[in-house]
Design an enzyme around this catalytic site. Structure first.
Site, PDB file in Angstrom:
ATOM      1  N   ARG A   1       0.867  -1.179   0.000  1.00  0.00           N
ATOM      2  CA  ARG A   1       0.000   0.000   0.000  1.00  0.00           C
ATOM      3  C   ARG A   1       0.903   1.228   0.000  1.00  0.00           C
ATOM      4  O   ARG A   1       1.714   1.427   0.916  1.00  0.00           O
ATOM      5  CB  ARG A   1      -0.904   0.009   1.231  1.00  0.00           C
ATOM      6  CG  ARG A   1      -1.812   1.250   1.320  1.00  0.00           C
ATOM      7  CD  ARG A   1      -2.639   1.228   2.597  1.00  0.00           C
ATOM      8  NE  ARG A   1      -3.365   2.467   2.780  1.00  0.00           N
ATOM      9  CZ  ARG A   1      -4.599   2.691   2.348  1.00  0.00           C
ATOM     10  NH1 ARG A   1      -5.251   1.741   1.708  1.00  0.00           N
ATOM     11  NH2 ARG A   1      -5.184   3.856   2.569  1.00  0.00           N
TER      12      ARG A   1
ATOM     13  N   HIS B   1      -7.067   0.852  -6.829  1.00  0.00           N
ATOM     14  CA  HIS B   1      -7.419   0.317  -5.510  1.00  0.00           C
ATOM     15  C   HIS B   1      -8.302  -0.920  -5.720  1.00  0.00           C
ATOM     16  O   HIS B   1      -9.479  -0.938  -5.355  1.00  0.00           O
ATOM     17  CB  HIS B   1      -8.168   1.387  -4.726  1.00  0.00           C
ATOM     18  CG  HIS B   1      -8.184   1.174  -3.240  1.00  0.00           C
ATOM     19  ND1 HIS B   1      -7.607   0.081  -2.631  1.00  0.00           N
ATOM     20  CD2 HIS B   1      -8.742   1.914  -2.227  1.00  0.00           C
ATOM     21  CE1 HIS B   1      -7.772   0.171  -1.328  1.00  0.00           C
ATOM     22  NE2 HIS B   1      -8.467   1.263  -1.053  1.00  0.00           N
TER      23      HIS B   1
ATOM     24  N   GLN C   1     -10.567  -2.650  -3.034  1.00  0.00           N
ATOM     25  CA  GLN C   1     -11.727  -1.831  -2.680  1.00  0.00           C
ATOM     26  C   GLN C   1     -12.867  -2.059  -3.670  1.00  0.00           C
ATOM     27  O   GLN C   1     -14.027  -2.210  -3.283  1.00  0.00           O
ATOM     28  CB  GLN C   1     -11.345  -0.349  -2.660  1.00  0.00           C
ATOM     29  CG  GLN C   1     -12.493   0.598  -2.324  1.00  0.00           C
ATOM     30  CD  GLN C   1     -12.987   0.412  -0.906  1.00  0.00           C
ATOM     31  OE1 GLN C   1     -12.212   0.483   0.042  1.00  0.00           O
ATOM     32  NE2 GLN C   1     -14.283   0.189  -0.737  1.00  0.00           N
TER      33      GLN C   1
ATOM     34  N   ASP D   1     -16.012   9.835  -2.469  1.00  0.00           N
ATOM     35  CA  ASP D   1     -14.751   9.678  -1.743  1.00  0.00           C
ATOM     36  C   ASP D   1     -14.350  11.065  -1.243  1.00  0.00           C
ATOM     37  O   ASP D   1     -14.881  12.086  -1.701  1.00  0.00           O
ATOM     38  CB  ASP D   1     -13.681   9.097  -2.686  1.00  0.00           C
ATOM     39  CG  ASP D   1     -12.414   8.665  -1.973  1.00  0.00           C
ATOM     40  OD1 ASP D   1     -12.370   8.704  -0.719  1.00  0.00           O
ATOM     41  OD2 ASP D   1     -11.443   8.300  -2.660  1.00  0.00           O
TER      42      ASP D   1
ATOM     43  N   CYS E   1     -15.684   4.500   0.286  1.00  0.00           N
ATOM     44  CA  CYS E   1     -14.555   3.640   0.634  1.00  0.00           C
ATOM     45  C   CYS E   1     -14.034   3.888   2.047  1.00  0.00           C
ATOM     46  O   CYS E   1     -13.324   3.041   2.593  1.00  0.00           O
ATOM     47  CB  CYS E   1     -13.431   3.815  -0.384  1.00  0.00           C
ATOM     48  SG  CYS E   1     -12.922   5.532  -0.617  1.00  0.00           S
TER      49      CYS E   1
ATOM     50  N   ARG F   1     -14.378  -5.531   2.665  1.00  0.00           N
ATOM     51  CA  ARG F   1     -12.958  -5.447   2.313  1.00  0.00           C
ATOM     52  C   ARG F   1     -12.213  -6.676   2.817  1.00  0.00           C
ATOM     53  O   ARG F   1     -11.361  -7.238   2.120  1.00  0.00           O
ATOM     54  CB  ARG F   1     -12.317  -4.191   2.938  1.00  0.00           C
ATOM     55  CG  ARG F   1     -12.626  -2.878   2.271  1.00  0.00           C
ATOM     56  CD  ARG F   1     -11.991  -2.707   0.914  1.00  0.00           C
ATOM     57  NE  ARG F   1     -10.559  -2.907   0.888  1.00  0.00           N
ATOM     58  CZ  ARG F   1      -9.647  -2.042   1.358  1.00  0.00           C
ATOM     59  NH1 ARG F   1     -10.023  -0.930   1.916  1.00  0.00           N
ATOM     60  NH2 ARG F   1      -8.365  -2.294   1.245  1.00  0.00           N
TER      61      ARG F   1
END
Length: 331
Positions: free
Chosen positions: A108, A135, A138, A231, A272, A316
């Site tokens: 990450r 991502h 996600q 987001d 997210c 997730r």
């Protein structure tokens, strides 16, 4: 035809076919059901996993660690303060060392080239926990959540991303939607429109799967949405862009009125996380003192009956578990 992902890295959904993505979603749903039933399958028993974090997180770290422990794996966590990666040792050399110790690597951070380099140099599966342009774990969790909350087949659904339509979450959603035949619309300012090459790629794939890919500033893009997604407006390291982003994105804040424009009583809200939906965080409060309202969604939506944000957060973990099991598991 059977799907076999063993030994594969998970860097971007562009690398996976619709059948492979559906397989991961089905596997995640099965693993979720077994966890809730208290069934321990130990599909990662004897495996060692390392998590490399150049960018901090709550959900990504917890999801990977809990998913790994659930299935019997051992986990090592390394961040930029507790390792020499990129400082006294190149990422290529780090990858070659870690590939001899571990069965899988999660990364990450910022640059997509880093996670691609880890996959190239380590010789073991590498999983993308987030980069500046993608991502993928996600997006899997998001579509798992959508699938749990609709009676429609996915290829009859429409997802609308509201706000900065060229950020990493918007891009990964574009990729998974076009692969699965889900109509995608990006509703945001022209100054933050998606890159031409991303749109062209998604429209080319969508032509094969039946997915429509649109973007623009017209509120009519919201009509018929089965999910509205947003987001935060400025990611870590972009604090200097907050004044500009607030000016550009305030018209695209997800409010009750925006939800009504979808004209679908079954439309759900997705995010997210983390989210600025009130002023209870130090960041939001400090920006408010400076005259900037950085809320990308209002409380009546975020905390309303249509919100599925915490379901997404749980998913997730289930989708990450599916990715690890599919690529290095004992199946």
């Amino acid at each position: 035809m059977p799907v076999n992902l063993r030994g594969r890295s998970f860097l971007t959904l562009k690398d996976f076919s619709p059948a492979e993505i559906r397989y991961l979603l089905d596997l995640a749903a099965d693993l979720k059901s077994k966890k809730r039933a208290g069934i321990r399958t130990n599909l990662l028993a004897g495996k060692n996993i390392v998590l490399l974090f150049e960018k901090t997180s709550t959900r990504t770290r917890c999801a990977f660690e809990v998913a790994a422990h659930d299935e019997g794996a051992c986990v090592t966590f390394l961040d930029s303060k507790s390792s020499q990666m990129g400082k006294k040792e190149s990422m290529a050399d780090t990858a070659k060392v870690l590939g001899r110790f571990f069965d899988g690597i999660e990364y990450r951070g910022y640059d997509q080239a880093v996670v691609e380099g880890l996959a190239r140099d380590s010789g073991i599966p590498v999983w993308n926990g987030l980069t500046d342009v993608d991502h993928p774990t996600q997006a899997l969790a998001d579509i798992m959540t959508l699938r749990e909350n609709t009676t429609k087949p996915l290829n009859k659904c429409k997802l609308v991303f509201c706000g900065d339509t060229r950020n990493n979450v918007a891009y990964c959603l574009m990729y998974i939607c076009c692969k699965l035949g889900i109509d995608y619309a990006g509703w945001g300012p022209k100054e933050l429109a998606p890159a031409k090459e991303v749109v062209e790629y998604c429209r080319k794939v969508g032509a094969e799967t039946g997915a429509k890919v649109e973007y623009g500033e017209d509120v009519s893009l919201l009509k018929g949405a089965d999910a509205l997604y947003t987001d935060i407006w400025a990611s870590m390291g972009e604090e200097d862009k907050i004044p500009e982003r607030v000016k550009l994105l305030t018209p695209y804040r997800v409010t009750k009125e925006v939800f009504e424009a979808a004209e679908n009583p079954d439309c759900i809200f997705m995010h997210c996380l983390p989210s600025f939906h009130d002023f209870e965080t130090t960041t939001a409060a400090a920006q408010k003192e400076l005259g900037y309202d950085i809320r990308e969604v209002t409380d009546d939506v975020f905390l309303g009956p249509q919100s599925r944000v915490f379901d997404e957060a749980e998913n997730r973990m289930h989708t990450i578990k599916a990715v690890m099991v599919a690529t290095i598991g004992n199946i």
